[in-house]
Design an enzyme around this catalytic site. Structure first.
Site, PDB file in Angstrom:
ATOM      1  N   GLY A 130       0.785  -1.231   0.000  1.00 52.87           N
ATOM      2  CA  GLY A 130       0.000   0.000   0.000  1.00 52.87           C
ATOM      3  C   GLY A 130       0.815   1.278   0.000  1.00 52.87           C
ATOM      4  O   GLY A 130       0.324   2.319   0.440  1.00 52.87           O
TER       5      GLY A 130
ATOM      6  N   ASN B  30       1.567   3.099  -2.541  1.00 50.64           N
ATOM      7  CA  ASN B  30       0.855   4.066  -3.399  1.00 50.64           C
ATOM      8  C   ASN B  30      -0.427   4.555  -2.727  1.00 50.64           C
ATOM      9  O   ASN B  30      -0.773   5.734  -2.839  1.00 50.64           O
ATOM     10  CB  ASN B  30       0.535   3.435  -4.758  1.00 50.64           C
ATOM     11  CG  ASN B  30       1.758   3.404  -5.651  1.00 50.64           C
ATOM     12  OD1 ASN B  30       2.222   4.441  -6.105  1.00 50.64           O
ATOM     13  ND2 ASN B  30       2.313   2.213  -5.867  1.00 50.64           N
TER      14      ASN B  30
ATOM     15  N   LEU C 118      -4.545  -7.011  -7.405  1.00 52.10           N
ATOM     16  CA  LEU C 118      -4.180  -8.141  -8.256  1.00 52.10           C
ATOM     17  C   LEU C 118      -5.352  -8.954  -8.796  1.00 52.10           C
ATOM     18  O   LEU C 118      -5.139  -9.859  -9.597  1.00 52.10           O
ATOM     19  CB  LEU C 118      -3.215  -9.079  -7.504  1.00 52.10           C
ATOM     20  CG  LEU C 118      -1.883  -8.435  -7.120  1.00 52.10           C
ATOM     21  CD1 LEU C 118      -0.990  -9.419  -6.385  1.00 52.10           C
ATOM     22  CD2 LEU C 118      -1.167  -7.897  -8.352  1.00 52.10           C
TER      23      LEU C 118
ATOM     24  N   ASN D  40      -5.545   2.663 -13.099  1.00 52.10           N
ATOM     25  CA  ASN D  40      -4.583   1.700 -12.557  1.00 52.10           C
ATOM     26  C   ASN D  40      -3.176   2.244 -12.756  1.00 52.10           C
ATOM     27  O   ASN D  40      -2.926   2.982 -13.708  1.00 52.10           O
ATOM     28  CB  ASN D  40      -4.708   0.369 -13.313  1.00 52.10           C
ATOM     29  CG  ASN D  40      -3.757  -0.696 -12.787  1.00 52.10           C
ATOM     30  OD1 ASN D  40      -3.584  -0.854 -11.569  1.00 52.10           O
ATOM     31  ND2 ASN D  40      -3.114  -1.426 -13.687  1.00 52.10           N
TER      32      ASN D  40
ATOM     33  N   HIS E 150       0.635   0.790 -13.404  1.00 51.67           N
ATOM     34  CA  HIS E 150       1.348  -0.439 -13.755  1.00 51.67           C
ATOM     35  C   HIS E 150       2.851  -0.132 -13.803  1.00 51.67           C
ATOM     36  O   HIS E 150       3.255   0.879 -14.389  1.00 51.67           O
ATOM     37  CB  HIS E 150       0.866  -0.961 -15.120  1.00 51.67           C
ATOM     38  CG  HIS E 150       1.477  -2.272 -15.450  1.00 51.67           C
ATOM     39  ND1 HIS E 150       1.005  -3.463 -14.947  1.00 51.67           N
ATOM     40  CD2 HIS E 150       2.568  -2.584 -16.198  1.00 51.67           C
ATOM     41  CE1 HIS E 150       1.777  -4.456 -15.380  1.00 51.67           C
ATOM     42  NE2 HIS E 150       2.718  -3.956 -16.134  1.00 51.67           N
TER      43      HIS E 150
ATOM     44  N   ASP F 159      -4.696  -4.584 -18.417  1.00 48.68           N
ATOM     45  CA  ASP F 159      -3.705  -3.592 -18.876  1.00 48.68           C
ATOM     46  C   ASP F 159      -3.927  -3.088 -20.301  1.00 48.68           C
ATOM     47  O   ASP F 159      -2.975  -2.752 -21.001  1.00 48.68           O
ATOM     48  CB  ASP F 159      -2.273  -4.176 -18.763  1.00 48.68           C
ATOM     49  CG  ASP F 159      -1.937  -4.524 -17.326  1.00 48.68           C
ATOM     50  OD1 ASP F 159      -2.556  -3.951 -16.417  1.00 48.68           O
ATOM     51  OD2 ASP F 159      -1.054  -5.373 -17.125  1.00 48.68           O
TER      52      ASP F 159
ATOM     53  N   GLU G 281       6.543   6.163  -9.301  1.00 50.26           N
ATOM     54  CA  GLU G 281       5.150   6.014  -8.828  1.00 50.26           C
ATOM     55  C   GLU G 281       4.840   7.065  -7.769  1.00 50.26           C
ATOM     56  O   GLU G 281       3.820   7.753  -7.825  1.00 50.26           O
ATOM     57  CB  GLU G 281       4.937   4.619  -8.235  1.00 50.26           C
ATOM     58  CG  GLU G 281       5.063   3.522  -9.272  1.00 50.26           C
ATOM     59  CD  GLU G 281       4.801   2.141  -8.708  1.00 50.26           C
ATOM     60  OE1 GLU G 281       4.784   1.970  -7.475  1.00 50.26           O
ATOM     61  OE2 GLU G 281       4.621   1.223  -9.518  1.00 50.26           O
TER      62      GLU G 281
HETATM   63  C1  GRF Z   1       3.292  -1.052  -7.526  1.00 46.45           C
HETATM   64  O1  GRF Z   1       4.528  -1.282  -8.122  1.00 46.45           O
HETATM   65  C2  GRF Z   1       2.247  -0.807  -8.585  1.00 46.45           C
HETATM   66  O2  GRF Z   1       2.732  -0.192  -9.731  1.00 46.45           O
HETATM   67  C3  GRF Z   1       1.821  -2.197  -8.935  1.00 46.45           C
HETATM   68  O3  GRF Z   1       1.872  -2.906  -7.732  1.00 46.45           O
HETATM   69  C4  GRF Z   1       2.774  -2.284  -6.824  1.00 46.45           C
HETATM   70  C5  GRF Z   1       2.001  -1.974  -5.581  1.00 46.45           C
HETATM   71  O4  GRF Z   1       2.770  -1.566  -4.524  1.00 46.45           O
HETATM   72  N1  GRF Z   1       0.575  -2.185  -9.634  1.00 46.45           N
HETATM   73  P1  GRF Z   1       2.107  -0.906  -3.236  1.00 46.45           P
HETATM   74  O5  GRF Z   1       1.102  -1.880  -2.664  1.00 46.45           O
HETATM   75  O6  GRF Z   1       1.458   0.389  -3.651  1.00 46.45           O
HETATM   76  O7  GRF Z   1       3.242  -0.682  -2.279  1.00 46.45           O
END
Ligand code: GRF
Length: 189
Positions: free
Chosen positions: A12, A14, A85, A102, A104, A145, A174
């Site tokens: 988490g 992000n 996921l 999303n 990626h 995607d 990110e």
């Molecule tokens: C990130 O690299 C994102 O791009 C991908 O999954 C990862 C998630 O990481 N879709 P987090 O749970 O936000 O730490």
């Protein structure tokens, strides 16, 4: 006020970044954090920021519209996938058409699709001796995607990079870009 739900399956980072960014916003708020596992970082971030959580199961997510109803009842306008996921059910994609984003961890269309998540992406980039990698923020449709790309940012790679340093470089992108691209995309609609 636009209300977002964040969906995640992992640490988490992000989600935390989005929570911090939008905490002071007058236009966008996080109304819900949904997750498909207990005891993961994203749940702790939700608790820290006092955001309601929702545990997703096959029953409420894939086999019924219970989660979709929950989103509607909670007046959620946008869905943000941040390390989520599970494939989204068609009913959710249709109801939130063009309202799902999303992130990626590669330069799509390269290294996207089934099985391409987390370290699998960075290992594939490493084994292909790519000279760059990056992030893609895109709208989500019913295929993995494949929705319209909203934003990409790249980072250069050198022969010294490993899957783990590639991941670090991509994660830095990110953290740098995701919140303001989410904000721009929502406010532009
Ligand atoms: C990130 O690299 C994102 O791009 C991908 O999954 C990862 C998630 O990481 N879709 P987090 O749970 O936000 O730490």
């Amino acid at each position: 006020m636009f209300r977002l739900a964040i969906l995640g399956s992992g640490s988490g980072s992000n989600a935390k970044n989005l929570l911090e960014y939008f905490a002071a916003s007058n236009e966008i708020e996080i109304g819900l954090i949904a997750h498909n596992k207990s005891n993961i970082g994203i749940v702790q971030h939700a608790l820290d920021f006092n955001i309601p959580t929702y545990l997703l199961t096959k029953e409420n997510f894939q086999l019924s519209d219970n989660f979709l109803q929950h989103l509607i009842e909670n007046k959620i306008d946008w869905i943000i996938l941040a390390g989520f996921l599970w494939k989204l059910p068609v009913s959710l994609c249709q109801r939130y058409s063009d309202k799902i984003l999303n992130i990626h961890p590669s330069l799509l269309p390269k290294y996207g699709g089934k099985g391409m998540y987390g370290h699998h992406v960075h290992e594939a980039v490493f084994h292909a001796h790519e000279k760059e990698s990056g992030i893609t923020i895109h709208l989500v449709n019913e295929e993995y995607d494949k929705g319209a790309i909203v934003f990409q940012a790249t980072t250069s790679l050198t022969p010294k990079d490993t899957p783990s340093t590639i991941e670090q470089k991509v994660r830095a992108l990110e953290i740098q870009h995701f919140p303001h691209i989410v904000e721009q995309t929502i406010l532009a609609k």
